[in-house]
Design a protein around this motif. Sequence first.
Motif, mmCIF file in Angstrom:
data_model
loop_
_atom_site.group_PDB
_atom_site.id
_atom_site.type_symbol
_atom_site.label_atom_id
_atom_site.label_comp_id
_atom_site.label_asym_id
_atom_site.label_seq_id
_atom_site.Cartn_x
_atom_site.Cartn_y
_atom_site.Cartn_z
ATOM 1 N N ILE A 202 -33.014 39.633 -38.390
ATOM 2 C CA ILE A 202 -33.503 39.739 -37.014
ATOM 3 C C ILE A 202 -32.541 40.601 -36.202
ATOM 4 N N SER A 203 -33.104 41.507 -35.416
ATOM 5 C CA SER A 203 -32.314 42.264 -34.449
ATOM 6 C C SER A 203 -32.965 42.116 -33.077
ATOM 7 N N ILE A 204 -32.412 42.741 -32.080
ATOM 8 C CA ILE A 204 -32.907 42.548 -30.716
ATOM 9 C C ILE A 204 -34.376 42.941 -30.593
ATOM 10 N N ASP A 205 -34.750 44.031 -31.235
ATOM 11 C CA ASP A 205 -36.117 44.523 -31.089
ATOM 12 C C ASP A 205 -37.127 43.819 -31.979
ATOM 13 N N GLY A 206 -36.662 42.900 -32.815
ATOM 14 C CA GLY A 206 -37.580 42.184 -33.689
ATOM 15 C C GLY A 206 -37.027 42.058 -35.093
ATOM 16 N N ALA A 207 -37.899 41.871 -36.048
ATOM 17 C CA ALA A 207 -37.477 41.775 -37.442
ATOM 18 C C ALA A 207 -36.820 43.082 -37.878
ATOM 19 N N THR A 208 -35.787 42.969 -38.701
ATOM 20 C CA THR A 208 -35.056 44.170 -39.106
ATOM 21 C C THR A 208 -35.894 45.113 -39.958
ATOM 22 N N ASP A 209 -37.005 44.618 -40.513
ATOM 23 C CA ASP A 209 -37.785 45.503 -41.384
ATOM 24 C C ASP A 209 -38.512 46.611 -40.617
ATOM 25 N N ILE A 210 -38.384 46.611 -39.289
ATOM 26 C CA ILE A 210 -38.941 47.740 -38.542
ATOM 27 C C ILE A 210 -38.039 48.968 -38.672
ATOM 28 N N THR A 211 -36.793 48.763 -39.121
ATOM 29 C CA THR A 211 -35.866 49.899 -39.240
ATOM 30 C C THR A 211 -34.967 49.820 -40.464
ATOM 31 N N PHE A 212 -34.841 48.657 -41.079
ATOM 32 C CA PHE A 212 -33.735 48.412 -42.022
ATOM 33 C C PHE A 212 -34.291 47.722 -43.258
ATOM 34 N N THR A 213 -34.741 48.532 -44.212
ATOM 35 C CA THR A 213 -35.385 47.954 -45.395
ATOM 36 C C THR A 213 -34.637 48.279 -46.681
ATOM 37 N N GLU A 214 -33.455 48.820 -46.571
ATOM 38 C CA GLU A 214 -32.685 49.165 -47.768
ATOM 39 C C GLU A 214 -32.218 47.914 -48.495
ATOM 40 N N ASP A 215 -31.824 48.085 -49.716
ATOM 41 C CA ASP A 215 -31.248 47.005 -50.515
ATOM 42 C C ASP A 215 -29.746 46.987 -50.247
ATOM 43 N N VAL A 216 -29.338 46.127 -49.327
ATOM 44 C CA VAL A 216 -27.929 46.088 -48.922
ATOM 45 C C VAL A 216 -27.030 45.745 -50.101
ATOM 46 N N ALA A 217 -27.444 44.779 -50.894
ATOM 47 C CA ALA A 217 -26.622 44.377 -52.046
ATOM 48 C C ALA A 217 -26.406 45.549 -52.999
ATOM 49 N N ALA A 218 -27.472 46.297 -53.262
ATOM 50 C CA ALA A 218 -27.351 47.443 -54.165
ATOM 51 C C ALA A 218 -26.436 48.510 -53.576
ATOM 52 N N ARG A 219 -26.515 48.682 -52.263
ATOM 53 C CA ARG A 219 -25.645 49.669 -51.612
ATOM 54 C C ARG A 219 -24.179 49.310 -51.819
ATOM 55 N N PHE A 220 -23.858 48.033 -51.656
ATOM 56 C CA PHE A 220 -22.457 47.635 -51.799
ATOM 57 C C PHE A 220 -22.015 47.620 -53.262
ATOM 58 N N VAL A 221 -22.922 47.368 -54.163
ATOM 59 C CA VAL A 221 -22.589 47.534 -55.582
ATOM 60 C C VAL A 221 -22.202 48.990 -55.837
ATOM 61 N N ALA A 222 -22.957 49.905 -55.247
ATOM 62 C CA ALA A 222 -22.652 51.330 -55.415
ATOM 63 C C ALA A 222 -21.311 51.697 -54.805
ATOM 64 N N TYR A 223 -20.926 51.003 -53.735
ATOM 65 C CA TYR A 223 -19.623 51.244 -53.125
ATOM 66 C C TYR A 223 -18.470 50.717 -53.989
#
Length: 678
Positions: A202-223
Amino acid sequence: MPTSLRAESTPRSFDPATAELMAKTIKGLAIDAVQAANSGHPGMPMGCADLATVLWTEFHTHDPAQPQWFDRDRFVLSAGHGSMLLYALLHLTGYELPITELKNFRQWGSKTAGHPEYGHTPGVDVTTGPLGSGFAAGVGMALTERFLASHFNREGHTIIDHMTYGIVSDGDLMEGIASEAASLAGHLGLGKLIYLYDDNQISIDGATDITFTEDVAARFVAYGWHVQKVDGHDHAAVRKAIAAARAAGDQPSIICCRTVIAQGSPNKAGTSGAHGAPLGADEVAATKAAIGWPSEPTFHVPGQVSAALEQQQQVHTQSRADWDARLGAYRQAHPELGRALDQAIAGELPAAATEVFAKVLAGFEVGGSIASRKASQKVVSALYEAYPLFLGGSADLAGSNGTELPGPGQSKQHPESRKLHFGVREHGMAGVCNGMALHGGVRVFDATFLVFSDFMRGAVRLSALMGLPIVHVFTHDSFYLGEDGPTHQPIEHTMSLRLIPNLHVMRPGDARETVGAWQCAMQRTDGPTALLLTRQNLPTLAATNADAVARGAYVVSDPEGAGALDGIFMATGSELSLASACVDQLRAKGQRIRLVSMPCWERFEAQDAGYRESVLPAAVGRERRLAIEAGTTLGWSRWADHVHGIDHFGASAPAERLAEEFGFSVDGVLARWAAARS
């Protein structure tokens, strides 16, 4: 000896029933404080109460009686909008934050500001609010802990050994600074850094899936991070995940904790309505009834929770006492290192570091010519040799910035290195340096081109807000960098940096003033300094004064003989030598012109009225003063009515041609002066 006694220790025991009650207490305090203030973010503290309870009661090592204990674990609430979570934890665990402060949440004079503020509230390790900034600062803290451990620890004497924990949000992970810092942390292998990600979607404008649908876990694995996913409301799952993260070796860890924002609220749980506004009186009553919490009194803290946390305070006191004992043994076994550590913790420069300035200064002869970035490089090299806790680096521009340090860069294999390769990550670089300075025990610098200060402005502003003694080295400080063109030629940047309160912006006019500027920056303890340095060579003038730089402005020369002044020329940086040449011509024609160097407005403004009058006498009013600076003219009106500057973008051409075209020549300046007098 284990890599980390702290990381490999077992969790503290804490009664599960009391832990559940403590989580409800945190929710109740957050609900009541936000409602009383009619302002704030209740949802995040309610959603993170469970995971925070596990972290603070079973893992986080600190001593509320001594908030600045050097070997405490650091805690970063990067999701600073949830400040009531931290204030509740600090109050409950025994910090000097009484319930009256929670009742005055967000009010004038209270210690419970809308977002956590370092130096304002005991137990707050970093100012957060601008999202992502805390994430980057935590990386700097973990880097500094590892560096200091490699420098000070000896066989049988583990004296620097602590964790950096944090709670981060969706908003933090959306901001670019967090991505920059996360990439660097993974590359460096900062294994004692653990973040709990409040994945409430959840963000201020609503559910995060309006802007943020990446796989966060996969991103950090890549890091290169150690990544886990858990239910953030399951105490056992959170406990197991933190323990696993502590055992992750040389990988930083992120624990993706699936949570429900405003958990327990019948009508606002899981909605953006609980993000940045009070629940409202009716929903407060409904929520307290739903979680089994008394509606009265407000700000209720059960005796069972207070008693358990008071008993745990004895454990914290013992942890710090054990360290004090180890420190005493360390001082006996390694007296020189012990003295150096004490000095580092106190933030004091060793005598060897303070002596380098005079030595470097002696190497610059009048009549010589050297770029101020090259003069700065000589200071950096001397400080590196004299001061083992001086470290820093550049955003992939070390050779150009004059900040190259010897040896291998900081890495998993070389945790002792003082050379930091930040890569092309200006914002992350400055944020990481904030964390290093906050951790303490080191003096740190970063470096890039002045035009790229825009990328790191948010972090520079925070360093000024927190009063951190960081040195920001900004080179290629004007259109004189030449052929790279307007994209790389700073115009408004010097003045823009001067707008930041508590940031000392220093633009030295030659090699001598460059040494003086570095001396000021290193001796300063209450805020950052920006050094603005040239690419092109500058003549070393006969009358410049390194010591006078500390006063911000000073008289370089006056006309010979007695008599009233006809005018004052003032300049900064590369324009000082130009101003000097102009003044010489005017004096030859009988005009009585004073030459003033003004390397740092902020320091000059801090001088007493008598000194300011001695440099810029009221008898020579602004209408008879000319300021010369290769940057925007906006702002100079406080000192002079006439300014020779540049209020347009630059161009691609050799520096000499640009100076001619833009009027930065003796003829150009004298024409401006003649026009001012007509």
